[in-house]
Design an enzyme around this catalytic site. Structure first.
Site, PDB file in Angstrom:
ATOM      1  N   HIS A   1     -23.850  12.209   2.136  1.00  0.00           N
ATOM      2  CA  HIS A   1     -24.736  11.037   2.053  1.00  0.00           C
ATOM      3  C   HIS A   1     -25.494  11.084   0.737  1.00  0.00           C
ATOM      4  CE1 HIS A   1     -27.483  14.212   3.608  1.00  0.00           C
ATOM      5  NE2 HIS A   1     -28.361  13.620   2.825  1.00  0.00           N
TER       6      HIS A   1
ATOM      7  N   HIS B   1     -27.331  10.399   9.178  1.00  0.00           N
ATOM      8  CA  HIS B   1     -27.447   9.435   8.092  1.00  0.00           C
ATOM      9  C   HIS B   1     -26.189   9.415   7.243  1.00  0.00           C
ATOM     10  CE1 HIS B   1     -28.770  13.210   6.578  1.00  0.00           C
ATOM     11  NE2 HIS B   1     -29.587  12.838   5.646  1.00  0.00           N
TER      12      HIS B   1
ATOM     13  N   HIS C   1     -30.970  12.092  -4.363  1.00  0.00           N
ATOM     14  CA  HIS C   1     -29.998  13.188  -4.298  1.00  0.00           C
ATOM     15  C   HIS C   1     -28.675  12.766  -3.691  1.00  0.00           C
ATOM     16  CE1 HIS C   1     -31.839  13.773  -0.180  1.00  0.00           C
ATOM     17  NE2 HIS C   1     -30.592  14.020   0.160  1.00  0.00           N
TER      18      HIS C   1
ATOM     19  N   HIS D   1     -35.521  20.198   7.598  1.00  0.00           N
ATOM     20  CA  HIS D   1     -36.176  18.894   7.633  1.00  0.00           C
ATOM     21  C   HIS D   1     -36.692  18.613   9.040  1.00  0.00           C
ATOM     22  CE1 HIS D   1     -34.852  17.530   3.755  1.00  0.00           C
ATOM     23  NE2 HIS D   1     -33.582  17.654   4.055  1.00  0.00           N
TER      24      HIS D   1
ATOM     25  N   TYR E   1     -32.480  22.130  -1.852  1.00  0.00           N
ATOM     26  CA  TYR E   1     -32.385  21.142  -2.929  1.00  0.00           C
ATOM     27  C   TYR E   1     -32.426  21.822  -4.278  1.00  0.00           C
ATOM     28  CZ  TYR E   1     -33.391  17.356   0.339  1.00  0.00           C
ATOM     29  OH  TYR E   1     -33.337  16.462   1.354  1.00  0.00           O
TER      30      TYR E   1
ATOM     31  N   GLU F   1     -28.173  18.321  -2.860  1.00  0.00           N
ATOM     32  CA  GLU F   1     -28.570  18.996  -1.626  1.00  0.00           C
ATOM     33  C   GLU F   1     -27.315  19.595  -1.014  1.00  0.00           C
ATOM     34  OE1 GLU F   1     -29.452  16.408   1.796  1.00  0.00           O
ATOM     35  OE2 GLU F   1     -30.779  17.932   2.633  1.00  0.00           O
TER      36      GLU F   1
HETATM   37 FE   LIG Z   1     -30.226  14.536   2.235  1.00  0.00          FE
END
Ligand SMILES: [Fe+2]
Ligand code: FES
Lengths: 108, 307
Positions: free
Chosen positions: B153, B199, B214, B246, B255, B265
């Site tokens: 993503h 996501h 990112h 997260h 990251y 990432e």
């Molecule tokens: Fe991400």
């Protein structure tokens, strides 16, 4: 390789807007030298010439620089010593001004 | 409601120096270099990806993202979406087949947040890299670096989140899986999915249009995220933050930056989303925890270092 960093030439960098100074090593980016010295005189972002956070003005002293994002440093900026500290390699003692994160408008 | 968009297909990133960039994407992240085209662009993919490529690097004097493309189930879906994108008010451009080698025609469009996106349906399928399609072994032994499995993503920063939400949900059939709301109930972050993943694209509110935060690559385990962190130190790569977890999506992550300042990432784990699930909500007063679950504190760099 051994002790190359210790043998490297050292330069003094004066940061006029915050009355700080640190030692820069030859062959090491200005921003990297600042981080290694434990000083906080320039904002640290990507360290790759992309984000513009480390923008400075070199007021005095010679340096060489690597390619920088044109979104943050225009050709005329570059001529006036407005550069990204993470892409600048000092060649002698420098006097600089930091905290200049103002973007120049440019095309991709 | 699903409209026939399947997954992120490829992302084209601008880099200041292509050979330096390859040390990052190929040697460190462990993507496979699959092709170079006549324009000097380099094509890469994660080893588990069946299509020919998922990352394209282009040398330019301004780092950032050119576009990200989503693969659809059929050419008929691409035609249908093209009409709907025009009706929505997007500026639509038809990119002919083989503008990217091995990829069919693409429909490119702009968005309220200022990013360029594409939909397409046809790309050469070269199969998973290093393993056979019949009786495949668990993994290829020739992988390098972090051994990233796929492009997963991207996270984009822009102003009109509401507009891009409408575009992705109403036109492209994505669902909102997670969101962050401020004290007035206004959305400051949105995580959108076209699949079961938490996501496929995410947006964070930011005054400038068209910014890139990112590109993310998938690893299998937390152990591999820690190993990625070791490699970042061993190679003196510019670290942003992590390894950590997260709050949003609960993925485990690190990251770091490519040599042109584009953030990368690698992550593993994370929640899943079905179309009947309501969005998971975080509130802005918990933003620190939403982004970095352990330190519960945002670093300024994560919010402001963009390309
Ligand atoms: Fe991400
Ligand atoms: S730290 Fe990003 S341009 Fe220097």
């Amino acid at each position: 390789m051994r002790d190359r960093k210790l043998m490297a030439k050292k330069f003094q960098v004066e940061v006029v807007n915050c009355q700080q100074s640190f030692t820069a090593l030859e062959g090491c980016s200005l921003l990297m030298s600042m981080e290694r010295s434990g000083t906080q005189a320039i904002k640290v972002g990507c360290r790759g010439g992309g984000c513009g956070m480390c923008k400075i003005r070199v007021m005095k002293g010679r340096y060489i620089s690597k390619r920088m994002s044109r979104a943050h440093v225009s050709e005329s900026d570059e001529q006036q010593g407005l550069v990204l500290a993470c892409r600048v390699f000092p060649q002698e003692d420098l006097t600089i001004e930091s905290d200049l994160i103002v973007d120049s408008v440019s095309e991709k | 409601m699903k409209k026939g968009v399947m997954r992120p297909g490829h992302i084209q990133l601008r880099v200041l120096d292509i050979e330096e960039a390859l040390k990052h994407y190929r040697d460190l992240i462990g993507l496979i270099e699959v092709h170079r085209d006549a324009k000097g662009r380099v094509y890469l993919k994660g080893w588990t990806e069946v299509d020919k490529f998922s990352v394209v690097l282009r040398e330019a004097d301004q780092p950032g993202m050119d576009f990200v493309s989503y693969k659809c189930v059929s050419e008929a879906v691409v035609d249908q979406l093209r009409d709907e994108l025009v009706a929505f008010g997007c500026n639509v451009e038809d990119i002919p087949a083989d503008e990217l080698d091995g990829c069919g025609r693409r429909v490119r469009f702009d968005s309220p947040t200022g990013h360029m996106f594409e939909v397409f349906a046809t790309k050469e399928q070269t199969g998973k890299w290093g393993v056979s399609a019949v009786n495949p072994e668990a993994w290829p032994r020739e992988l390098t670096g972090m051994k990233a499995t796929r492009f997963d993503h991207c996270l984009l920063y822009g102003d009109d989140l509401e507009g891009s939400l409408k575009l992705f949900c109403d036109v492209l059939g994505f669902d909102i899986a997670e969101q962050v709301l401020d004290e007035n109930g206004e959305r400051i972050a949105q995580f959108l999915t076209a699949s079961l993943k938490a996501h496929d694209v995410a947006f964070i509110k930011h005054p400038e249009k068209g910014k890139f935060h990112h590109a993310s690559f998938y690893l299998n385990t937390w152990e591999e995220v820690l190993r990625a962190a070791d490699l970042i130190s061993m190679t003196d790569t510019s670290l942003d933050i992590g390894p950590t977890r997260h709050g949003l999506t609960h993925g485990q992550t690190i990251y770091f930056f490519d040599p042109s300042g584009n953030r990368s990432e690698v992550f593993c784990g994370g929640d899943y989303h079905y179309p009947d699930h309501p969005p998971v909500t975080w509130t802005a007063d918990h933003l620190g925890k939403a982004i970095f679950y352990h330190t519960r504190e945002l670093n300024e760099r994560f919010l402001t270092a963009l390309t």
